[in-house]
Design a protein around this motif. Sequence first.
Motif, PDB file in Angstrom:
ATOM      1  N   ARG A   1      -1.983 -11.339 -10.398  1.00  0.00           N
ATOM      2  CA  ARG A   1      -2.899 -10.216 -10.099  1.00  0.00           C
ATOM      3  C   ARG A   1      -2.268  -9.265  -9.077  1.00  0.00           C
ATOM      4  NH1 ARG A   1      -7.254 -14.306  -7.299  1.00  0.00           N
ATOM      5  NH2 ARG A   1      -6.009 -14.827  -5.492  1.00  0.00           N
ATOM      6  N   LEU A   2      -1.532  -9.837  -8.122  1.00  0.00           N
ATOM      7  CA  LEU A   2      -0.885  -9.013  -7.102  1.00  0.00           C
ATOM      8  C   LEU A   2       0.286  -8.236  -7.710  1.00  0.00           C
ATOM      9  CD1 LEU A   2      -1.197  -8.519  -4.072  1.00  0.00           C
ATOM     10  CD2 LEU A   2       0.478 -10.320  -3.671  1.00  0.00           C
ATOM     11  N   GLN A   3       1.043  -8.927  -8.569  1.00  0.00           N
ATOM     12  CA  GLN A   3       2.169  -8.242  -9.227  1.00  0.00           C
ATOM     13  C   GLN A   3       1.671  -7.073 -10.070  1.00  0.00           C
ATOM     14  OE1 GLN A   3       4.626 -10.988 -11.445  1.00  0.00           O
ATOM     15  NE2 GLN A   3       4.969 -12.310  -9.689  1.00  0.00           N
ATOM     16  N   ALA A   4       0.563  -7.283 -10.806  1.00  0.00           N
ATOM     17  CA  ALA A   4       0.033  -6.213 -11.673  1.00  0.00           C
ATOM     18  C   ALA A   4      -0.348  -5.005 -10.822  1.00  0.00           C
ATOM     19  CB  ALA A   4      -1.169  -6.717 -12.465  1.00  0.00           C
ATOM     20  N   GLN A   5      -0.969  -5.269  -9.672  1.00  0.00           N
ATOM     21  CA  GLN A   5      -1.387  -4.170  -8.798  1.00  0.00           C
ATOM     22  C   GLN A   5      -0.171  -3.408  -8.246  1.00  0.00           C
ATOM     23  OE1 GLN A   5      -2.864  -4.952  -4.800  1.00  0.00           O
ATOM     24  NE2 GLN A   5      -4.752  -3.894  -5.334  1.00  0.00           N
ATOM     25  N   LYS A   6       0.809  -4.173  -7.742  1.00  0.00           N
ATOM     26  CA  LYS A   6       1.998  -3.532  -7.146  1.00  0.00           C
ATOM     27  C   LYS A   6       2.800  -2.765  -8.198  1.00  0.00           C
ATOM     28  CE  LYS A   6       2.904  -6.649  -3.286  1.00  0.00           C
ATOM     29  NZ  LYS A   6       3.777  -7.734  -2.836  1.00  0.00           N
ATOM     30  N   LEU A   7       2.908  -3.358  -9.388  1.00  0.00           N
ATOM     31  CA  LEU A   7       3.668  -2.720 -10.462  1.00  0.00           C
ATOM     32  C   LEU A   7       3.012  -1.392 -10.849  1.00  0.00           C
ATOM     33  CD1 LEU A   7       5.723  -2.587 -12.775  1.00  0.00           C
ATOM     34  CD2 LEU A   7       4.387  -4.258 -14.021  1.00  0.00           C
ATOM     35  N   ALA A   8       1.687  -1.392 -11.001  1.00  0.00           N
ATOM     36  CA  ALA A   8       0.983  -0.150 -11.377  1.00  0.00           C
ATOM     37  C   ALA A   8       1.193   0.904 -10.291  1.00  0.00           C
ATOM     38  CB  ALA A   8      -0.505  -0.437 -11.574  1.00  0.00           C
ATOM     39  N   GLN A   9       1.092   0.474  -9.030  1.00  0.00           N
ATOM     40  CA  GLN A   9       1.296   1.430  -7.926  1.00  0.00           C
ATOM     41  C   GLN A   9       2.695   2.024  -7.987  1.00  0.00           C
ATOM     42  OE1 GLN A   9       0.116  -1.182  -4.832  1.00  0.00           O
ATOM     43  NE2 GLN A   9      -1.813  -0.129  -4.460  1.00  0.00           N
TER      44      GLN A   9
END
Length: 466
Positions: A449-457
């Motif tokens: 979930r954290l990777q998905a957020q950072k990647l989108a950012q």
Amino acid sequence: MLKIGIIGGGFSGTMTAVQLISKTDIPLSITIINEKETLNKGFAYSPYSKKHILNVITEKMSAFPDKPHDFLDWVMHRNDFSTLDRTFIANSFLPRSLYGEYLVSIWENAKIVAREKGVDIVVIDDSAVDLDVNKNNVEVTLKNDIKIIFDHCVITTGNQVPRNPTIANMDFYNSKNYFQNPWSKESVLNIDNSLPVLIIGNGLSMVDTVFGLLENGFKNKIYSISPNGFNILTHRHHGLKYLKLEEEIQENMSLYDIVKLIHKHIKIVREYGVSAEPVIDSIRPYTQKIWKRLSDTEKKIFMSRYRHLWGVARHRIPIHSHDKIQQLRINDILLIKSGIISNFTEIKPNKILVEYFDKKEKEKKEFEVSRIINCTGPESNLSLLENSFLKNCLLKGILKQDSLNLGIVTDTVTFQVLDRYNNRHMNLFTMGSNLKGELWESTAVSELRLQAQKLAQFILSNIKNL
Ligand SMILES: Cc1cc2nc3c(=O)[nH]c(=O)nc-3n(C[C@H](O)[C@H](O)[C@H](O)COP(=O)(O)OP(=O)(O)OC[C@H]3O[C@@H](n4cnc5c(N)ncnc54)[C@H](O)[C@@H]3O)c2cc1C
């Protein structure tokens, strides 16, 4: 309009798209390529049985890093849970199918937000088979030969079916009585009850498969063979925090020192009647950092000496599943063996001879089964994948594997994939289990979930800087 392609629409692909939709302030086009049955859910959250449950408590399964109670809140708003106690549900283990429904509801809501923001959503019910990276875009080829061009492309292909163990007669794997994919319902249907079944492996998928077999009326013995035959562990002390080890962990500790430190603290907690579980859990926030600092030699030592032990300590099952497994063992229905399989031979249409070296009894043994199900865990060596997509990218040098063949070499800050010559692709990204070689722990929702957020950012800030 900028086009972003996402290859693989399980948890990682879905949540990357959801985060892109939520964070963008410019119109975008987002395409997810994924076969229909597993859209949003992947293998993990589209199980064939309600008995397949999450191995993490409800409270810790939010899909959003900044909304830690989102899954719990969603569950408590449902009619079927509204009369139950919130604290009780927060600490319980719910069916993985329910988690799949949660992900679908997140996706449905995200599509509404997308419409409001002018974000175009396309879902393609197909598989990617090939990819080419050009100077300013990425071209993806689908199974039906159609080619699509994206400005940015994210590879979230996740869990791959297990590898076929090496045996004398590799042709056996063409047998209709062999099931390489333990997550498909076919693996437990229409079984001949006159002979036992063999499950290769002794982890969480073995437990799911045992429950699946019994639920579908299987009445004979179930063998499980794995190299170590470790006892699967349960969550005995969830919620119990142990902080002493954290105080002693230091930067630049060698693998040897870390193992020594873990042993020291396990000895301490055991003196107080507590199992190793809180000690192992306390190291979890540090595993990625520790892994990144280890030398290649230390990583190799970890893989050969500690990988299986770590897997058992980390992947525990809820107590009631554990009780059922123990009872099946006591009743001689489930027989867990530690051994090395040497061959499978189909001696009659529904009769397979299994030959293996039994490590405990130190001798060659054999028995007959009607079916073999592979539960050895997702394959990570790209060159051995059944799914040719990543293998093609590897052969073309678009990406490369880490030295232990655990995943794709990637910049873990920007999620940009590196090519054969270590050149960074500006518009090709990956995350999730493809980062196992970089981070070791890159599989559970808490990490993804954290990777998905950072990647989108990162992708959105990249677009703005173009
Ligand atoms: C059986 C099982 C149970 C688990 N239980 C838990 C749990 O309880 N808690 C937890 O935190 N984690 C659990 N996990 C870990 C799990 O891996 C992650 O939580 C999460 O599901 C991974 O999501 P993903 O999208 O990265 O991969 P996946 O879920 O594997 O999704 C990848 C998707 O990509 C698609 N795909 C692959 N190749 C292509 C291609 N070439 N073209 C198009 N599409 C493609 C696949 O069809 C799939 O839908 C479990 C894993 C498994 C296997």
